[in-house]
Design a protein around this motif. Structure first.
Motif, PDB file in Angstrom:
ATOM      1  N   GLY A 558       0.787  -1.225   0.000  1.00  0.00           N
ATOM      2  CA  GLY A 558       0.000   0.000   0.000  1.00  0.00           C
ATOM      3  C   GLY A 558       0.814   1.268   0.000  1.00  0.00           C
ATOM      4  O   GLY A 558       0.296   2.349   0.302  1.00  0.00           O
ATOM      5  N   LEU A 559       2.095   1.179  -0.372  1.00  0.00           N
ATOM      6  CA  LEU A 559       2.986   2.342  -0.351  1.00  0.00           C
ATOM      7  C   LEU A 559       3.561   2.550  -1.750  1.00  0.00           C
ATOM      8  O   LEU A 559       2.946   2.156  -2.733  1.00  0.00           O
ATOM      9  N   ASP A 560       4.704   3.194  -1.839  1.00  0.00           N
ATOM     10  CA  ASP A 560       5.411   3.297  -3.120  1.00  0.00           C
ATOM     11  C   ASP A 560       6.911   3.212  -2.868  1.00  0.00           C
ATOM     12  O   ASP A 560       7.359   3.159  -1.709  1.00  0.00           O
ATOM     13  N   GLY A 561       7.690   3.216  -3.932  1.00  0.00           N
ATOM     14  CA  GLY A 561       9.133   3.067  -3.804  1.00  0.00           C
ATOM     15  C   GLY A 561       9.788   4.194  -3.039  1.00  0.00           C
ATOM     16  O   GLY A 561      10.769   3.978  -2.308  1.00  0.00           O
ATOM     17  N   VAL A 562       9.257   5.403  -3.198  1.00  0.00           N
ATOM     18  CA  VAL A 562       9.818   6.567  -2.499  1.00  0.00           C
ATOM     19  C   VAL A 562       9.678   6.402  -0.984  1.00  0.00           C
ATOM     20  O   VAL A 562      10.614   6.669  -0.219  1.00  0.00           O
ATOM     21  N   LEU A 615      -2.550   5.418   6.042  1.00  0.00           N
ATOM     22  CA  LEU A 615      -2.729   4.387   7.070  1.00  0.00           C
ATOM     23  C   LEU A 615      -1.599   3.356   7.023  1.00  0.00           C
ATOM     24  O   LEU A 615      -1.041   2.983   8.062  1.00  0.00           O
ATOM     25  N   CYS A 616      -1.279   2.898   5.823  1.00  0.00           N
ATOM     26  CA  CYS A 616      -0.198   1.915   5.682  1.00  0.00           C
ATOM     27  C   CYS A 616       1.138   2.504   6.137  1.00  0.00           C
ATOM     28  O   CYS A 616       1.929   1.838   6.821  1.00  0.00           O
ATOM     29  N   THR A 654       5.988  -7.562  11.428  1.00  0.00           N
ATOM     30  CA  THR A 654       4.665  -7.290  12.005  1.00  0.00           C
ATOM     31  C   THR A 654       4.012  -6.088  11.329  1.00  0.00           C
ATOM     32  O   THR A 654       2.843  -6.134  10.937  1.00  0.00           O
ATOM     33  N   GLY A 655       4.776  -4.995  11.169  1.00  0.00           N
ATOM     34  CA  GLY A 655       4.245  -3.799  10.518  1.00  0.00           C
ATOM     35  C   GLY A 655       3.846  -4.060   9.081  1.00  0.00           C
ATOM     36  O   GLY A 655       2.792  -3.596   8.618  1.00  0.00           O
ATOM     37  N   LEU A 656       4.676  -4.823   8.350  1.00  0.00           N
ATOM     38  CA  LEU A 656       4.373  -5.132   6.945  1.00  0.00           C
ATOM     39  C   LEU A 656       3.107  -5.975   6.815  1.00  0.00           C
ATOM     40  O   LEU A 656       2.296  -5.758   5.900  1.00  0.00           O
ATOM     41  N   VAL A 657       2.923  -6.927   7.716  1.00  0.00           N
ATOM     42  CA  VAL A 657       1.722  -7.774   7.674  1.00  0.00           C
ATOM     43  C   VAL A 657       0.463  -6.935   7.899  1.00  0.00           C
ATOM     44  O   VAL A 657      -0.534  -7.077   7.177  1.00  0.00           O
ATOM     45  N   ILE A 658       0.505  -6.027   8.879  1.00  0.00           N
ATOM     46  CA  ILE A 658      -0.664  -5.169   9.151  1.00  0.00           C
ATOM     47  C   ILE A 658      -0.929  -4.246   7.963  1.00  0.00           C
ATOM     48  O   ILE A 658      -2.081  -4.052   7.554  1.00  0.00           O
ATOM     49  N   ALA A 659       0.150  -3.677   7.382  1.00  0.00           N
ATOM     50  CA  ALA A 659      -0.006  -2.807   6.210  1.00  0.00           C
ATOM     51  C   ALA A 659      -0.591  -3.583   5.030  1.00  0.00           C
ATOM     52  O   ALA A 659      -1.442  -3.060   4.284  1.00  0.00           O
ATOM     53  N   LEU A 660      -0.158  -4.833   4.850  1.00  0.00           N
ATOM     54  CA  LEU A 660      -0.684  -5.678   3.775  1.00  0.00           C
ATOM     55  C   LEU A 660      -2.183  -5.925   3.964  1.00  0.00           C
ATOM     56  O   LEU A 660      -2.962  -5.859   2.999  1.00  0.00           O
ATOM     57  N   ILE A 661      -2.594  -6.166   5.210  1.00  0.00           N
ATOM     58  CA  ILE A 661      -4.019  -6.379   5.507  1.00  0.00           C
ATOM     59  C   ILE A 661      -4.829  -5.126   5.164  1.00  0.00           C
ATOM     60  O   ILE A 661      -5.903  -5.205   4.550  1.00  0.00           O
ATOM     61  N   ILE A 662      -4.300  -3.955   5.545  1.00  0.00           N
ATOM     62  CA  ILE A 662      -4.981  -2.686   5.231  1.00  0.00           C
ATOM     63  C   ILE A 662      -5.093  -2.514   3.724  1.00  0.00           C
ATOM     64  O   ILE A 662      -6.143  -2.129   3.194  1.00  0.00           O
ATOM     65  N   ASN A 663      -4.006  -2.820   3.010  1.00  0.00           N
ATOM     66  CA  ASN A 663      -3.993  -2.697   1.551  1.00  0.00           C
ATOM     67  C   ASN A 663      -5.031  -3.618   0.914  1.00  0.00           C
ATOM     68  O   ASN A 663      -5.753  -3.224  -0.014  1.00  0.00           O
TER      69      ASN A 663
END
Length: 666
Positions: A558-562, A615-616, A654-663
């Protein structure tokens, strides 16, 4: 001038460090919870043609070493050269202090008892017969109120006048003739051989190793004796004998005039440690601290930034005057200097507000009660309740929280506390979290924007606490299996802190300390950032290569390369994440500032930011790898590269998993 070396020892929260500060004119912090100090400090004072060298040992309940503070204190008493041991006791809670006096008299021949906090005892209606206490203990007893500088000269006189006596010989009923023969065969100077034999008998591995190295060879005899005493719990018998002796000494010494005078404080304790009110009050206090930090930090940050940026042109002129190459000037100014003053400008004002407020609650006695509320939850996670204290420290700085884990006795539980400390968003992340929260979750024109931002930040802290419980439980069931150990989490008395001392300590030992470490890593970070923004490969900036390479990975969460690159560049200091992000979006050759949140919002939206992105990003910002300073601290504390890597992987994953769920949800 005579020189007397004094070992200052006592249980936590007896005002020992206050006595030390008053005598030596030092400003050591008098933390109001057990285990706050795990090293000793040294200072000098002169009185009536005598120089006193005073060693302030960590607060400890016992000299039968188990925890780190007990080991430091007992090792000093056993192995360091000093003349007099001063045992500081709390007049309002004399029993635990006299227990320590008994243990000290078993090791030391010159002991002075200092009964401190006599003013608080008077308020509580506690009357102590000091003459009878001195007679029963067979040593000098001095009453003091260190905060008011009462009795300290009498204490120095007692230290000078105390005479050497024999070691206290307690009647341990389980000891037989064979045990005394073993003790008599130990030939060590300046130590009670019976005390050494008892440590072997109770299988205290720390002291068995120590005395084996000194040539004590009684292991075989002890093994034979232990078989004869196999039905006796030796450790329990030792503790029981000491407690019985304390009861005999204190008989008729203490008289309580008014048993109801403490009702008000007991009511406060019931409220602060209750299931219904404890956690909400904790969150309210954190919210108030965050709100004051947000409101108070904005203007000073802007002033500092303008102050430092005004020197840029002058610095360039100076470097040009000494004929440095243009790219070196650009590197030093747009790379190193700009990164450096950004970190200082963004980091310092919140720290100057957050740390004194946090230290005030600590000194007041509130934070240990907040930690008490989470004790049972940590016990259910097979972790140690003291981890709640390290979590509180981590809110200021994760590196401080990691070093604070020394107060946890069990290596397994200490590792759990260290590996999960990054789930507490540190002070360095607050400005970034607040800025993105205000733009995307609160709104720039909202009437009570700072209030709502503080509430959301408090919510992220709450989520961090929840994740700490979950990950602690998972660790205790997998790579760090084991049973949780018991410990004492004492509720210290409420004390009115000395505000100037609290501010000075929080600035000197927390804010400035953390800032200096951030500056050290910001300098090489500035070089790296400049290189990424200026070096070209096939006429394309390295920055573009990296952001394009990271783009698919960023989109997946849910983010970008930057954003991913900015988070990586923020590894040395979280404060530079937003300026690094702006540098990448605007393709400048250095970190850049934004004049206000409206300008930042416009830049982010033009580059594709939405509510989902915000959010992510906030989740990843709160829960990702610790900064470089914290990781180095973890490596040093654990002496293990494996655990340093694990502390990097666990929060990040942990943070990546939560961000993936939000995405996925969006």
């Amino acid at each position: 001038m005579n020189n007397i070396k004094v070992a200052l020892i006592g249980t936590p929260n007896v005002g020992k460090s206050t006595i030390y500060n008053a005598l030596t004119k030092n400003n050591e912090h008098t933390g109001n919870w057990a285990g706050k100090t795990v090293n000793y400090t040294k200072g000098d004072c002169s009185y009536e043609n005598t120089l006193y060298t005073i060693y302030d040992l960590p607060g400890t309940y016992s000299l039968i070493s188990k925890s780190k503070e007990e080991i430091v204190a007992t090792d000093f008493i056993c192995f360091e050269p000093f003349d007099v041991a001063v045992v500081v006791c709390d007049a309002t809670s004399l029993y635990k202090g006299i227990n320590l006096v008994i243990q000290t008299k078993e090791i030391c021949k010159k002991v002075v008892v200092c009964v401190n906090l006599i003013d608080e005892a008077l308020k509580k209606g506690i009357d102590i017969d000091y003459e009878l206490l001195s007679k029963n203990l067979d040593c000098l007893v001095v009453k003091t109120s260190a905060r008011d500088n009462i009795g300290l000269n009498n204490l120095l006189n007692a230290i000078k006048l105390v005479e050497e006596s024999d070691y206290l010989d307690l009647n341990y009923k389980f000891l037989n003739k064979d045990a005394y023969n073993i003790a008599n065969n130990i030939n060590l100077d300046s130590i009670n051989n019976k005390w050494v034999m008892l440590r072997y008998l109770e299988n205290n591995l720390h002291y068995i190793d120590k005395y084996n190295n000194f040539g004590v060879n009684i292991t075989k005899d002890i093994d034979i004796l232990q078989k004869k005493l196999k039905n006796i719990d030796i450790s329990l018998e030792i503790v029981t004998t000491i407690n019985d002796k304390v009861n005999i000494i204190l008989k008729d010494v203490i008289n309580y005039k008014d048993k109801k005078c403490n009702n008000k404080k007991l009511l406060f304790d019931k409220i602060l440690t209750s299931k219904l009110f404890g956690i909400p009050i904790m969150l309210l206090m954190l919210f108030i601290i965050f709100y004051l930090t947000i409101i108070g930090a904005n203007y000073p940050s802007s002033l500092l930034f303008n102050f430092f940026s005004s020197f840029e042109s002058n610095l360039i002129n100076i470097l040009e005057f000494i004929h440095l190459p243009k790219f070196i000037i650009d590197l030093l100014v747009n790379g190193v200097y700009k990164t450096l003053y950004w970190v200082i400008s963004v980091m310092m004002p919140p720290m100057l507000i957050f740390f004194p407020l946090f230290s005030y609650l600590e000194d007041l006695g509130v934070l240990p009660r907040i930690a008490f509320n989470m004790d049972k939850a940590f016990m259910k996670c097979k972790a140690c309740g003291k981890q709640a204290l390290t979590m509180c420290m981590g809110l200021g700085c994760n590196a401080v929280g990691v070093t604070g884990a020394r107060i946890i006795d069990s290596k397994r539980e200490r590792l759990i506390a260290i590996l999960t400390n990054a789930f507490m968003p540190c002070n360095g992340k607050f400005p970034t979290i607040i800025a993105i929260t205000t733009i995307f979750l609160v709104g720039l024109n909202t009437k009570y924007g700072s209030l709502y931002s503080s509430l959301i930040l408090t919510g992220f802290i709450g989520l961090g606490i929840l994740l700490t419980f979950i990950i602690s439980y998972i660790l205790s069931k997998t790579i760090l299996k084991g049973m949780n150990t018991s410990f004492i989490l004492e509720l210290p008395p409420y004390r009115k802190p000395k505000i100037l001392n609290t501010i000075w300590y929080s600035l000197k030992n927390k804010a400035i300390y953390v800032l200096i470490r951030a500056i050290k890593v910001a300098i090489p970070a500035g070089v790296v950032i400049w290189g990424i923004a200026n070096i070209k490969i096939n006429n394309v900036l390295l920055l573009e290569y990296l952001t394009n390479f990271l783009e698919p990975f960023g989109e997946f969460f849910g983010l970008d390369g930057v954003i991913i690159l900015a988070l990586l560049l923020g590894f040395p200091a979280n404060e530079i994440v937003i300026p690094a992000m702006l540098m990448c979006y605007l393709k400048t050759n250095a970190l850049i500032d934004f004049n206000n949140l409206i300008e930042l919002k416009n830049i982010l939206i033009l580059n594709g930011w939405t509510l989902k992105t915000a959010l992510c990003f906030l989740i990843i910002m709160c829960f990702h790898y610790p900064c470089s300073t914290t990781l180095l601290t973890i490596k040093k504390e654990t002496n293990s590269l494996f655990y340093a890597l694990l502390s990097f992987i666990i929060p990040t994953l942990t943070g990546l998993v939560i961000a993936l769920i939000i995405n996925i949800i969006f």
